[in-house]
Motif scaffolding. Structure first.
Motif, PDB file in Angstrom:
ATOM      1  N   TYR A   1      19.294  -9.879 -87.012  1.00  0.00           N
ATOM      2  CA  TYR A   1      17.901 -10.127 -86.626  1.00  0.00           C
ATOM      3  C   TYR A   1      17.756 -10.109 -85.102  1.00  0.00           C
ATOM      4  CZ  TYR A   1      13.658 -13.142 -86.264  1.00  0.00           C
ATOM      5  OH  TYR A   1      12.436 -13.689 -85.965  1.00  0.00           O
ATOM      6  N   VAL A   2      18.613 -10.880 -84.429  1.00  0.00           N
ATOM      7  CA  VAL A   2      18.552 -10.973 -82.968  1.00  0.00           C
ATOM      8  C   VAL A   2      18.942  -9.645 -82.321  1.00  0.00           C
ATOM      9  CG1 VAL A   2      19.599 -12.077 -80.944  1.00  0.00           C
ATOM     10  CG2 VAL A   2      18.935 -13.455 -82.922  1.00  0.00           C
ATOM     11  N   ASP A   3      19.942  -8.981 -82.879  1.00  0.00           N
ATOM     12  CA  ASP A   3      20.393  -7.717 -82.305  1.00  0.00           C
ATOM     13  C   ASP A   3      19.291  -6.662 -82.377  1.00  0.00           C
ATOM     14  OD1 ASP A   3      22.482  -6.518 -80.914  1.00  0.00           O
ATOM     15  OD2 ASP A   3      23.283  -5.542 -82.696  1.00  0.00           O
ATOM     16  N   ALA A   4      18.537  -6.653 -83.469  1.00  0.00           N
ATOM     17  CA  ALA A   4      17.440  -5.692 -83.601  1.00  0.00           C
ATOM     18  C   ALA A   4      16.384  -5.922 -82.530  1.00  0.00           C
ATOM     19  CB  ALA A   4      16.827  -5.801 -84.995  1.00  0.00           C
ATOM     20  N   ILE A   5      16.063  -7.191 -82.285  1.00  0.00           N
ATOM     21  CA  ILE A   5      15.075  -7.511 -81.251  1.00  0.00           C
ATOM     22  C   ILE A   5      15.598  -7.088 -79.876  1.00  0.00           C
ATOM     23  CG2 ILE A   5      13.866  -9.393 -80.087  1.00  0.00           C
ATOM     24  CD1 ILE A   5      13.836 -10.856 -82.797  1.00  0.00           C
ATOM     25  N   GLY A   6      16.874  -7.391 -79.607  1.00  0.00           N
ATOM     26  CA  GLY A   6      17.464  -6.983 -78.337  1.00  0.00           C
ATOM     27  C   GLY A   6      17.493  -5.474 -78.175  1.00  0.00           C
ATOM     28  N   PHE A   7      17.799  -4.762 -79.251  1.00  0.00           N
ATOM     29  CA  PHE A   7      17.849  -3.296 -79.217  1.00  0.00           C
ATOM     30  C   PHE A   7      16.480  -2.725 -78.846  1.00  0.00           C
ATOM     31  CE2 PHE A   7      17.510   0.881 -81.213  1.00  0.00           C
ATOM     32  CZ  PHE A   7      18.684   1.490 -80.799  1.00  0.00           C
ATOM     33  N   ILE A   8      15.433  -3.274 -79.440  1.00  0.00           N
ATOM     34  CA  ILE A   8      14.084  -2.785 -79.158  1.00  0.00           C
ATOM     35  C   ILE A   8      13.697  -3.075 -77.712  1.00  0.00           C
ATOM     36  CG2 ILE A   8      11.635  -3.089 -79.714  1.00  0.00           C
ATOM     37  CD1 ILE A   8      12.540  -3.697 -82.615  1.00  0.00           C
ATOM     38  N   GLU A   9      13.988  -4.275 -77.256  1.00  0.00           N
ATOM     39  CA  GLU A   9      13.531  -4.688 -75.932  1.00  0.00           C
ATOM     40  C   GLU A   9      14.321  -4.048 -74.797  1.00  0.00           C
ATOM     41  OE1 GLU A   9      12.793  -8.845 -75.377  1.00  0.00           O
ATOM     42  OE2 GLU A   9      10.931  -8.530 -76.481  1.00  0.00           O
ATOM     43  N   THR A  10      15.590  -3.763 -75.021  1.00  0.00           N
ATOM     44  CA  THR A  10      16.394  -3.127 -73.972  1.00  0.00           C
ATOM     45  C   THR A  10      16.256  -1.607 -73.987  1.00  0.00           C
ATOM     46  OG1 THR A  10      18.338  -3.021 -75.418  1.00  0.00           O
ATOM     47  CG2 THR A  10      18.121  -4.965 -74.000  1.00  0.00           C
ATOM     48  N   GLY A  11      15.625  -1.080 -75.010  1.00  0.00           N
ATOM     49  CA  GLY A  11      15.473   0.363 -75.103  1.00  0.00           C
ATOM     50  C   GLY A  11      16.727   1.063 -75.584  1.00  0.00           C
ATOM     51  N   GLY A  12      17.525   0.382 -76.399  1.00  0.00           N
ATOM     52  CA  GLY A  12      18.681   1.038 -76.999  1.00  0.00           C
ATOM     53  C   GLY A  12      20.021   0.399 -76.726  1.00  0.00           C
ATOM     54  N   LEU A  13      20.029  -0.830 -76.190  1.00  0.00           N
ATOM     55  CA  LEU A  13      21.276  -1.563 -76.009  1.00  0.00           C
ATOM     56  C   LEU A  13      21.344  -2.690 -77.043  1.00  0.00           C
ATOM     57  CD1 LEU A  13      21.476  -1.739 -72.110  1.00  0.00           C
ATOM     58  CD2 LEU A  13      22.676  -0.168 -73.649  1.00  0.00           C
TER      59      LEU A  13
END
Length: 218
Positions: free
Chosen positions: A21-33
């Motif tokens: 869940y958290v990784d998906a949010i981070g992926f979206i917000e960092t633009g692919g990280l």
């Protein structure tokens, strides 16, 4: 994972789901990280050095560093694997607190570092003899276990070993789906929800470990 009880497995599945869940949010917000998948960040950093220059690799490399620091901090706070209920509570509190701070921080590197720190520390909630018994945030290790278990199934050595790694991977992937959906409601609110769930899960794990220790002493 074989020596993890059913209740412990349920808690590990919840934690893995929150990690996805958290990784998906981070992926979206960092633009692919990623904030929990460090293999991806390591590869991205290597590509960035060649394609865009050393400066472009700063964020993925610092995410890796924050994750490692989180693991080290979680191990130190939790007594390096001595599974006392208070130690798990302390480690879990550090995870939940850093996630909460990330939720309150504005979108940017500081938020991502806090999330990576939290995800690193999350892996220390299931330590035994200095090693993580349950791979909470790294799907690659889980999939290796799944492949080995499939081989064991095909050779007749175990009919059920594949079930737990498959459930753990499914929980991580399912959590990513929920996280991507929750992000639409606002990343701060979505991350605050994750922090609350992590706090509850860590408390549940501490109670579970404390109950097992008390039962063993009776």
């Amino acid at each position: 994972m074989r020596d993890v009880t059913r209740r412990g497995l349920a808690l590990s599945l919840l934690l893995s789901g929150v990690a996805g869940y958290v990784d998906a949010i981070g992926f979206i917000e960092t633009g692919g990280l990623f904030v929990s998948f460090m293999s991806g960040n390591s590869t991205q950093a290597g590509v960035d050095v060649v394609e865009r220059g050393l400066a472009a690799s700063f964020l993925p490399l610092t995410l890796v560093a924050a994750f490692v620091i989180g693991v080290a901090a979680g191990a130190l706070i939790g007594g390096q694997g001595r599974r006392r209920a208070w130690a798990i509570t302390a480690s879990g509190t550090a995870v939940a607190l850093s996630s909460c701070l990330a939720a309150l921080a504005p979108t940017g590197p500081a938020r991502f570092w806090l999330l990576s720190f939290a995800m690193g520390a999350l892996n220390t909630l299931y330590l035994s003899e200095g090693r993580a018994r349950v791979p909470i945030t790294y799907a690659t290790g889980t999939l290796v276990s799944l492949g080995l278990s499939v081989a064991a199934l095909l050779t007749g050595r175990s009919r059920t070993a594949w079930q737990r790694p498959l459930l753990l991977w499914g929980s991580l992937a399912g959590g990513a789906v929920v996280g991507a959906t929750a992000h639409r409601l606002g990343s701060g609110l979505a991350l605050l929800f994750a922090a609350i769930v992590l706090g509850i899960a860590a408390a549940g794990l501490a109670m579970h470990r404390g109950g097992r220790r008390q039962h063993a002493s009776d």
